[in-house]
Design a protein around this motif. Structure first.
Motif, PDB file in Angstrom:
ATOM      1  N   HIS A  97       0.836  -1.212   0.000  1.00 11.23           N
ATOM      2  CA  HIS A  97       0.000   0.000   0.000  1.00 11.23           C
ATOM      3  C   HIS A  97       0.868   1.258   0.000  1.00 11.23           C
ATOM      4  N   SER A  98       1.917   1.272   0.837  1.00 16.04           N
ATOM      5  CA  SER A  98       2.771   2.461   0.945  1.00 16.04           C
ATOM      6  C   SER A  98       3.497   2.743  -0.368  1.00 16.04           C
TER       7      SER A  98
ATOM      8  N   GLU B 254       1.044   4.254  -2.764  1.00 13.55           N
ATOM      9  CA  GLU B 254       0.780   5.642  -2.395  1.00 13.55           C
ATOM     10  C   GLU B 254       1.929   6.556  -2.815  1.00 13.55           C
ATOM     11  N   THR B 255       3.152   6.044  -2.778  1.00 11.19           N
ATOM     12  CA  THR B 255       4.307   6.834  -3.224  1.00 11.19           C
ATOM     13  C   THR B 255       4.184   7.171  -4.698  1.00 11.19           C
TER      14      THR B 255
ATOM     15  N   LYS C  81       1.392   7.284  -6.431  1.00 11.62           N
ATOM     16  CA  LYS C  81       0.274   8.215  -6.581  1.00 11.62           C
ATOM     17  C   LYS C  81       0.692   9.631  -6.200  1.00 11.62           C
ATOM     18  N   ALA C  82       1.542   9.736  -5.176  1.00 10.23           N
ATOM     19  CA  ALA C  82       2.013  11.053  -4.739  1.00 10.23           C
ATOM     20  C   ALA C  82       2.828  11.734  -5.836  1.00 10.23           C
TER      21      ALA C  82
ATOM     22  N   SER D 207      -5.087   0.585 -10.780  1.00 14.30           N
ATOM     23  CA  SER D 207      -4.893   1.189  -9.449  1.00 14.30           C
ATOM     24  C   SER D 207      -4.598   2.679  -9.526  1.00 14.30           C
TER      25      SER D 207
END
Length: 496
Positions: free
Chosen positions: A4-5, A8-9, A11-12, A56
């Protein structure tokens, strides 16, 4: 699949405004590459299928495929038909598994620098507000600058010179501008200048740096006013010089302290026409004494004449350089205050023996100043427009100073005592109540008002508490609004 992390990276990276100019596939590729470099993705670890990652991230599969293709071309991943994509087995690269903490990075940054580099970095540099707000000091009025006239003169230069003005320029400065500067300082400041003694620079700060590195060695002593212009002290400290503070009185620098000093310095820095920040003018007898001192001991006088054009009371005094028959004075001027900061043109009038060494030194810093701006400025001065602009601004600034003085006395009398200057672009105010300088500055900043503290301008940082209030760039109406805000903020800060 990614954790997940990790997802998220990625996506950031897609959402980061600083990366908005990059295509989507480049942002995805950079994010995955950074995960690999940081050790967040181990060697041999499988990457998500392009279709799954596209779903995703909310992008097309082709976008992810393009990112994977670039990673493969750079050697960061392997692609196996029928098996998918995997982090490459890199033998000559050991990923940093634990990102360096910020404080550790700062320690490494400091240890990687030379002693002089550490001093330069530690000084914090000289930073100016990109969007000035009341009462930032030293900023001229730019909204009324004759832009149409400037543009017309610039077009004239381009028509006359063609593409030749786009080439490298003379590192000493274009001859027309050097001649115009020499004529101006001779007429208006009583200097002893010729075009061949003028060195055109980007700023007075560059001139100070050149003086510090070309005239003195690390460990040499230099006398400096106390309080003093922070940019000068930072330039001298960064060069490894020992700054010896010399106190001031109403007649400027206490020259007797220099004469009585058993350990002589190799130079003295001063702002004699309008001392920064007190506004004092150096008395004539003290100027003459400094000139004789410099001649006797073969030392240097570094004279910063930073805003002498703007004097509102009394007659201007001649610059020190013009009184010096021994040619031991370096005269520094700038158009940042008289015209506009974005011009980036300053100058130094040098003793003949320093012209060639200083010119060679400046080629190591930035080569030369922009020829087009120099030639436009020369035409602006030759046509009498510079003088006309100065006269107009002098009247405007005098009106704004009067407005500031009246408003300070009306609304801030419980907190400060204004020291009305006879010239310049800012007014010093001394705190008279219980409010500390730091509290006053922070209170102003909370309501969008910028004040420069006076105590930090002293060598020991413990001078009289107060602040500078710039007034030149703000209309009387803007000054009144800002003063009322500041008064309200100071009253609120003063409440127990």
């Amino acid at each position: 699949m990614f954790k997940h992390s990790q997802l998220e990276t990625v996506k950031a990276w897609l959402a980061q405004p600083a990366h908005a100019a990059m295509p989507l596939h480049a942002r995805i590729q950079r994010a995955i590459r950074q995960l690999i470099l940081d050790g967040a993705l181990d060697r041999g670890k499988p990457l998500p299928a392009s279709r799954a990652l596209a779903r995703s991230l909310g992008v097309s599969r082709d976008t992810v495929e393009t990112a994977y293709a670039q990673l493969h071309a750079e050697g960061f991943i392997d692609r196996r038909i029928g098996s998918g994509s995997f982090v490459a087995q890199m033998t000559e690269f050991s990923p940093m598994r634990h990102p360096t903490p910020r404080n550790m990075a700062q320690r490494r940054q400091a240890s990687d620098l030379s002693n002089r580099g550490s001093a330069v970095f530690g000084s914090g540099g000289v930073r100016e507000l990109l969007s000035p707000r009341p009462f930032a000091h030293g900023i001229p009025e730019t909204r009324s600058f004759p832009l149409h006239l400037w543009e017309r003169l610039e077009r004239q230069i381009l028509k006359e010179t063609g593409t030749s003005v786009l080439l490298h320029g003379d590192p000493q400065g274009t001859e027309p501008l050097r001649r115009a500067i020499a004529d101006y300082v001779n007429l208006e400041r009583g200097a002893r200048a010729t075009a061949d003694r003028v060195l055109v620079l980007t700023s007075s700060q560059q001139a100070l740096t050149l003086c510090a590195t070309m005239l003195l060695d690390p460990g040499d002593r230099i006398f400096i006013e106390d309080p003093a212009y922070y940019g000068a002290r930072k330039a001298f400290n960064a060069a490894g010089l020992e700054c010896v503070p010399v106190c001031l009185d109403r007649q400027g620098l206490s020259v007797g302290q220099i004469m009585d000093e058993p350990q002589r310095a190799k130079a003295v820095f001063l702002t004699p026409s309008h001392q920064f920040p007190t506004g004092a003018t150096l008395a004539l007898d003290r100027r003459l004494a400094l000139i004789e001192w410099a001649a006797r001991y073969e030392t240097w006088i570094i004279e910063d004449d930073y805003d002498s054009e703007f004097r509102y009371a009394g007659k201007p005094t001649a610059c020190v350089q013009g009184l010096d028959p021994h040619e031991r004075t370096i005269y520094i001027g700038t158009f940042t205050k008289s015209l506009f900061p974005g011009l980036r043109i300053g100058y130094a009038v040098l003793p003949p023996q320093l012209v060639q060494p200083m010119t060679v030194a400046r080629t190591l810093l930035d080569g030369h100043s922009a020829p087009l701006a120099q030639l436009t400025l020369a035409r602006f001065m030759e046509g009498g427009h510079f003088g006309a602009h100065i006269r107009a601004m002098r009247a405007i600034y005098a009106e704004r100073l009067d407005a500031l003085v009246g408003l300070v006395r009306k609304h801030l009398s419980d907190f400060v005592e204004p020291r009305v200057p006879i010239g310049g672009l800012q007014m010093p105010c001394l705190l008279t109540g219980e409010l500390s300088e730091r509290v006053a500055i922070d209170a102003g900043r909370r309501v969008g008002i910028e004040l420069l503290g006076l105590s930090a301008l002293h060598a020991d940082g413990n001078g009289k508490a107060g602040f500078l209030m710039g007034f030149a760039a703000y209309t009387p109406a803007e000054i009144e609004i800002a003063i009322r805000k500041l008064a309200h903020a100071l009253r609120a800060a003063a409440k127990p």
